[in-house]
Design a protein around this motif. Structure first.
Motif, short mmCIF file in Angstrom:
data_model
loop_
_atom_site.label_atom_id
_atom_site.label_comp_id
_atom_site.label_asym_id
_atom_site.label_seq_id
_atom_site.Cartn_x
_atom_site.Cartn_y
_atom_site.Cartn_z
N CYS A 22 0.87 -1.18 0.00
CA CYS A 22 0.00 0.00 0.00
C CYS A 22 0.90 1.22 0.00
CB CYS A 22 -0.91 -0.02 1.22
SG CYS A 22 -2.06 1.37 1.26
N CYS A 23 0.91 1.98 -1.09
CA CYS A 23 1.82 3.11 -1.24
C CYS A 23 1.04 4.41 -1.28
CB CYS A 23 2.64 2.95 -2.52
SG CYS A 23 3.86 4.24 -2.77
N ARG A 24 1.26 5.25 -0.29
CA ARG A 24 0.68 6.59 -0.17
C ARG A 24 -0.83 6.59 0.04
NH1 ARG A 24 4.16 7.76 -5.00
NH2 ARG A 24 6.13 8.61 -4.21
N ALA A 25 -1.49 5.45 -0.01
CA ALA A 25 -2.95 5.41 0.08
C ALA A 25 -3.44 5.02 1.47
CB ALA A 25 -3.51 4.42 -0.95
N TYR A 26 -2.57 4.50 2.33
CA TYR A 26 -3.01 3.98 3.63
C TYR A 26 -3.74 5.03 4.48
CZ TYR A 26 -2.83 1.19 7.93
OH TYR A 26 -3.15 0.49 9.06
N PRO A 27 -3.30 6.31 4.49
CA PRO A 27 -4.03 7.28 5.31
C PRO A 27 -5.49 7.45 4.94
CG PRO A 27 -1.87 8.15 4.73
CD PRO A 27 -2.07 6.90 3.92
N TRP A 28 -5.85 7.08 3.71
CA TRP A 28 -7.24 7.21 3.26
C TRP A 28 -8.07 5.98 3.61
CZ3 TRP A 28 -8.20 12.01 1.48
CH2 TRP A 28 -7.13 12.75 0.98
N MET A 29 -7.44 4.99 4.20
CA MET A 29 -8.10 3.71 4.46
C MET A 29 -8.39 3.54 5.96
SD MET A 29 -5.67 1.26 2.11
CE MET A 29 -5.48 1.52 0.35
N SER A 30 -9.26 2.61 6.27
CA SER A 30 -9.45 2.19 7.65
C SER A 30 -8.37 1.14 7.95
CB SER A 30 -10.84 1.59 7.85
OG SER A 30 -10.94 1.01 9.14
N GLY A 31 -7.28 1.60 8.57
CA GLY A 31 -6.11 0.75 8.73
C GLY A 31 -6.38 -0.59 9.40
N GLY B 273 -4.88 20.07 2.29
CA GLY B 273 -3.49 19.65 2.24
C GLY B 273 -3.12 18.63 3.29
N ALA B 274 -3.90 18.54 4.35
CA ALA B 274 -3.57 17.61 5.43
C ALA B 274 -4.06 16.21 5.08
CB ALA B 274 -4.21 18.09 6.73
N LEU B 275 -3.17 15.24 5.19
CA LEU B 275 -3.59 13.85 5.02
C LEU B 275 -4.46 13.42 6.19
CD1 LEU B 275 -0.29 12.14 3.80
CD2 LEU B 275 -2.30 12.68 2.43
N PRO B 276 -5.45 12.55 5.95
CA PRO B 276 -6.22 12.03 7.08
C PRO B 276 -5.29 11.35 8.09
CG PRO B 276 -7.22 11.42 4.98
CD PRO B 276 -5.89 12.00 4.66
N LYS B 277 -5.51 11.63 9.35
CA LYS B 277 -4.66 11.03 10.38
C LYS B 277 -5.36 9.82 10.99
CE LYS B 277 -2.13 15.20 11.70
NZ LYS B 277 -1.76 16.12 12.80
#
Length: 288
Positions: free
Chosen positions: A132-141, A194-198
């Motif tokens: 998972c490249c660069r997309a993990y912050p958008w997912m339910s980890g 601009g902030a990635l989901p945390k």
């Protein structure tokens, strides 16, 4: 060889629409996976017969493309993404690189992903490497990690990778560009975009509490040279400066941004110094 695409249920639409508008330029302007990181991934597969890859949030297929160069004997790739235009671009980019490798692309979100049913005469497959490249912050980890545990082969590795964006980069030129974006979009709105989901917790903690608790961290220094034109192309593919965010003012923004970047570049390139981080995880023997 490629398998037909197949959509699965439960697809979110908001981010899919955002990415759809940028699909044509994403593969051209977004930075790929550094060769050193691709070699690290390839090392997890080199001793396996017929190694297989599952890339979640595959976008235009940058991870499979890098891994095919590092490991030409890769046997099977399955990529999942919720954007159909992204998957179409991935197929275009990857097909010339496949050789004897089989490619399958699935329109889905990582949280509800399930392997495609095999074609007649084929066996069910299990991934030896999940990325998972660069997309993990958008997912339910936690949901993604649990699903990965259910479908992965016993010897599988999992890699979560990323390197930030030009929004978070701290060079003088990128901060000047960020100020311009804030002027056009409004400071509060631009900062939110601009902030990635945390995640609720750091990714390392999510991994430690999952089946994938054997984790090593790898950092690869990266220096990128950006021309002003490439920066503008990159911005059109982002969630913080995509074309549709400017409500009729995008042409004016690009004209002003080009002038700004040309002045800052002063006939040369704009340098980005960053790190590409790979969290490489495995399951302890008892958790497999």
């Amino acid at each position: 060889m490629t398998y037909p695409d197949g959509p699965l249920p439960g697809l979110p639409t908001d981010r899919a629409e955002l990415l759809a508008a940028a699909a044509a330029e994403y593969d051209r302007y977004q930075p790929g996976v550094p060769p050193e990181a691709a070699d690290l991934l390839a090392d997890t597969l080199r001793d396996l017969p017929d190694p297989t890859l599952l890339d979640l949030g595959t976008g235009t297929g940058q991870v499979p493309k890098a891994l095919l160069k590092a490991l030409p004997c890769l046997d099977y790739i399955e990529g999942g993404d919720w954007s159909r235009p992204m998957l179409d671009q991935a197929r275009t980019a990857l097909t010339p690189e496949l050789g004897n490798c089989t490619l399958s692309l699935v329109q889905t979100s990582a949280e509800v992903y399930a392997p495609l049913a095999p074609l007649p005469g084929e066996q069910w497959w299990t991934p030896d490497l999940i990325t998972c490249c660069r997309a993990y912050p958008w997912m339910s980890g936690p949901d993604v990690l649990a699903r990965a545990h259910r479908i992965a082969s016993p010897q599988a590795s999992l890699a979560i990778m990323g390197d930030g964006t030009l929004w978070t980069h701290k060079a003088d030129w990128s901060q000047a560009l960020r100020r311009l974006i804030r002027q056009y979009l409004g400071a509060v709105r631009a900062d939110v975009l601009g902030a990635l989901p945390k995640p609720l917790r750091p990714i390392q903690e999510e991994l430690a509490d999952s089946a994938w608790s054997d984790v090593s961290e790898h950092r690869f220094p990266v220096t990128r040279s950006w021309t002003p034109q490439r920066v503008l192309g990159y911005l059109r593919t982002t969630s913080f400066a995509g074309t549709g965010l400017f409500t009729g003012r995008h042409a004016a923004f690009e004209e002003e941004a080009r002038t700004l970047l040309d002045d800052l570049a002063d006939g040369g390139d704009l340098l980005e110094e960053t790190e590409f981080t790979v969290l490489l995880a495995r399951r302890p023997a008892g958790a497999r």
